[in-house]
Motif scaffolding. Structure first.
Motif, PDB file in Angstrom:
ATOM      1  N   ASP A 162      -4.561 -14.106  -4.205  1.00 39.45           N
ATOM      2  CA  ASP A 162      -4.477 -15.242  -3.282  1.00 39.45           C
ATOM      3  C   ASP A 162      -3.157 -15.274  -2.526  1.00 39.45           C
ATOM      4  N   ARG A 163      -2.064 -14.906  -3.208  1.00 36.70           N
ATOM      5  CA  ARG A 163      -0.746 -15.116  -2.604  1.00 36.70           C
ATOM      6  C   ARG A 163       0.176 -13.913  -2.700  1.00 36.70           C
ATOM      7  N   ARG A 164      -0.229 -12.840  -3.341  1.00 33.07           N
ATOM      8  CA  ARG A 164       0.624 -11.652  -3.435  1.00 33.07           C
ATOM      9  C   ARG A 164       0.163 -10.597  -2.433  1.00 33.07           C
ATOM     10  N   SER A 165       1.120  -9.890  -1.874  1.00 33.19           N
ATOM     11  CA  SER A 165       0.798  -8.859  -0.881  1.00 33.19           C
ATOM     12  C   SER A 165       1.176  -7.484  -1.416  1.00 33.19           C
ATOM     13  N   GLU A 166       0.747  -6.450  -0.705  1.00 32.32           N
ATOM     14  CA  GLU A 166       1.121  -5.080  -1.026  1.00 32.32           C
ATOM     15  C   GLU A 166       1.137  -4.276   0.271  1.00 32.32           C
ATOM     16  N   PHE A 167       1.948  -3.225   0.253  1.00 30.82           N
ATOM     17  CA  PHE A 167       1.985  -2.303   1.379  1.00 30.82           C
ATOM     18  C   PHE A 167       1.096  -1.116   1.019  1.00 30.82           C
ATOM     19  N   ALA A 168       0.082  -0.870   1.829  1.00 34.46           N
ATOM     20  CA  ALA A 168      -0.858   0.215   1.545  1.00 34.46           C
ATOM     21  C   ALA A 168      -0.673   1.335   2.562  1.00 34.46           C
ATOM     22  N   LEU A 169      -0.486   2.536   2.042  1.00 35.69           N
ATOM     23  CA  LEU A 169      -0.413   3.739   2.871  1.00 35.69           C
ATOM     24  C   LEU A 169      -1.637   4.582   2.518  1.00 35.69           C
ATOM     25  N   ILE A 170      -2.514   4.785   3.495  1.00 40.06           N
ATOM     26  CA  ILE A 170      -3.822   5.383   3.214  1.00 40.06           C
ATOM     27  C   ILE A 170      -3.931   6.743   3.886  1.00 40.06           C
ATOM     28  N   ASP A 171      -4.195   7.758   3.079  1.00 45.24           N
ATOM     29  CA  ASP A 171      -4.433   9.105   3.605  1.00 45.24           C
ATOM     30  C   ASP A 171      -5.905   9.178   4.018  1.00 45.24           C
ATOM     31  N   THR A 172      -6.152   9.159   5.329  1.00 39.08           N
ATOM     32  CA  THR A 172      -7.534   9.121   5.842  1.00 39.08           C
ATOM     33  C   THR A 172      -8.019  10.476   6.313  1.00 39.08           C
ATOM     34  N   THR A 173      -7.331  11.547   5.910  1.00 36.97           N
ATOM     35  CA  THR A 173      -7.677  12.883   6.415  1.00 36.97           C
ATOM     36  C   THR A 173      -9.086  13.304   6.001  1.00 36.97           C
TER      37      THR A 173
END
Length: 408
Positions: A162-173
């Motif tokens: 609900d209130r916590r965030s994250e930084f997502a780095l996605i390898d879409t290759t």
């Protein structure tokens, strides 16, 4: 036994201490409840109930609000004032009172209680109370809450905090599936260099704003250095704001991150909760997408929304029922079944409980499920059964004894 130690042990076992702690608990509950209006639910919980001591600023906010009950109106303290104030403990918090109550109960039991069938009911009642206190502590420490927002026809295999965030780095290759590298918010707040395992470059967190607004680079902002050199952030500027305390809104974070490989910097990006689409870049023939989003909890099963119903009483706008027809699929067990989730009829599965929580007020095809993982959810039920059973047993022992005495 030395007298000071004996006095201390007697104090731990005393009924006076029990009464004092119960009175302090009542005062704490009252003041913590009053503080929820000026401070918001989460800050009030943290400062009053999830702490060893209540600090002076939070206590003052609660007292000012309480004074309104007797028509005394003082300038209220805001959440920002409490968060910025120095921490000065002035009153025992929920954890301290609960811990002392538990010690008091166990110590009194050890010192005074002698096991016999005539006291078996009391023993069971005390055991229920101890389990109740331990269960609450377990819930506070281990329980997690998140939510699933899903539209009819869509499938989800994750829930979002609900209130916590994250930084997502996605390898879409790869076209078949994405490879996700997630950095939790606790690391983002520390700023500095981060090397997620498996990535050929590292991240340098330059700025992280827990709550923010993003505006176009124009006017006076043009005199400030650009925060980003790549992506949509080149034309934008992020400004930090005080954290949100109302339950109806949430913080929207923004971040400035530099991506750097062995050969040097690849550029600096601004990512924000305001940006709907991930920003992409290519490095060594692989494509990556970056986004700042609510922290996700992934599951080995998926839920598909087949139908959402929002029934109202005829001729009114009053809600009568909310329900979500869900398809549950788990490839690891071969399960594929439909489940109806509605008010007071949650789905319990894989240690999780899915409640019908809300719906989208704009799009009536979207349901919102609350997902709760609480390893201690059974303890209140077991504790209440034990305490209730203990009272019945103790009553029956006295009743039988009374009848025998009267008969003789």
């Amino acid at each position: 036994m030395a007298k000071p130690l004996k006095r201390f042990l007697n104090l731990l076992c005393s009924l006076r201490l029990t009464i004092v702690l119960l009175v302090l608990g009542l005062i704490l509950v009252f003041l913590g409840t009053m503080a929820q209006e000026p401070l918001g639910l989460y800050i009030a919980q943290t400062h009053f109930f999830h702490s060893m001591f209540v600090d002076a600023a939070a206590m003052l906010a609660a007292l000012k609000k309480s004074a309104q009950l007797v028509n005394i109106y003082l300038t209220p303290m805001l959440a920002a004032d409490v968060l910025a104030a120095p921490w000065i403990p002035v009153f025992p918090g929920g954890y301290l009172i609960g811990t002392l109550l538990l010690i008091n109960l166990v110590a009194a039991h050890i010192q005074r209680f002698r096991m016999s069938w005539k006291k078996s009911g009391i023993f069971l009642v005390h055991l229920g109370l101890i389990l109740l206190l331990l269960g609450q502590l377990m819930t506070d420490q281990l329980a997690t809450e998140s939510g699933i927002r899903i539209r009819e026809g869509e499938t989800r295999n994750y829930s979002e905090a609900d209130r916590r965030s994250e930084f997502a780095l996605i390898d879409t290759t790869e076209k078949e599936k994405d490879k996700v590298f997630a950095v939790p918010e606790s690391l983002l707040k520390q700023r500095g260099a981060i090397q997620p395992p498996g990535l050929p470059f590292h991240l340098n967190i330059k700025e992280y704003f827990e709550h923010s607004t993003v505006t176009n680079r124009s006017g006076a902002i043009l005199n400030q250095p650009a925060q980003a050199t790549q992506g949509i952030g080149v034309r934008a500027h992020a400004i930090e704001l005080p954290r949100v305390t109302s339950m109806e809104y949430r913080d929207v974070p923004s971040m400035v991150v530099e991506v750097a490989g062995p050969e040097g910097s690849l550029g600096t990006w601004m990512v924000s909760g305001y940006f709907d689409e991930p920003q992409k870049f290519t490095y060594k023939d692989r494509t990556y997408a970056m986004t700042l989003r609510l922290a996700r909890h992934y599951y080995p099963f998926s839920l598909s929304l087949l139908d959402f119903r929002h029934d109202k009483y005829k001729g009114t706008e009053l809600p009568r029922n909310f329900s979500s027809q869900i398809r549950l699929q788990n490839p690891s067990t071969g399960e594929d079944r439909e489940v109806l989730i509605y008010m007071n009829n949650p789905l319990r599965y894989a240690g999780l409980t899915f409640y019908q929580a809300s719906f989208d007020k704009v799009d009536d095809k979207v349901t919102v499920l609350q997902v709760v993982r609480n390893p201690g959810w059974l303890t209140p039920y077991i504790a209440c059964i034990m305490a209730g059973l203990g009272l019945v047993i103790q009553f029956m022992i006295h009743l039988v004894g009374f009848i025998k005495k009267r008969t003789s």
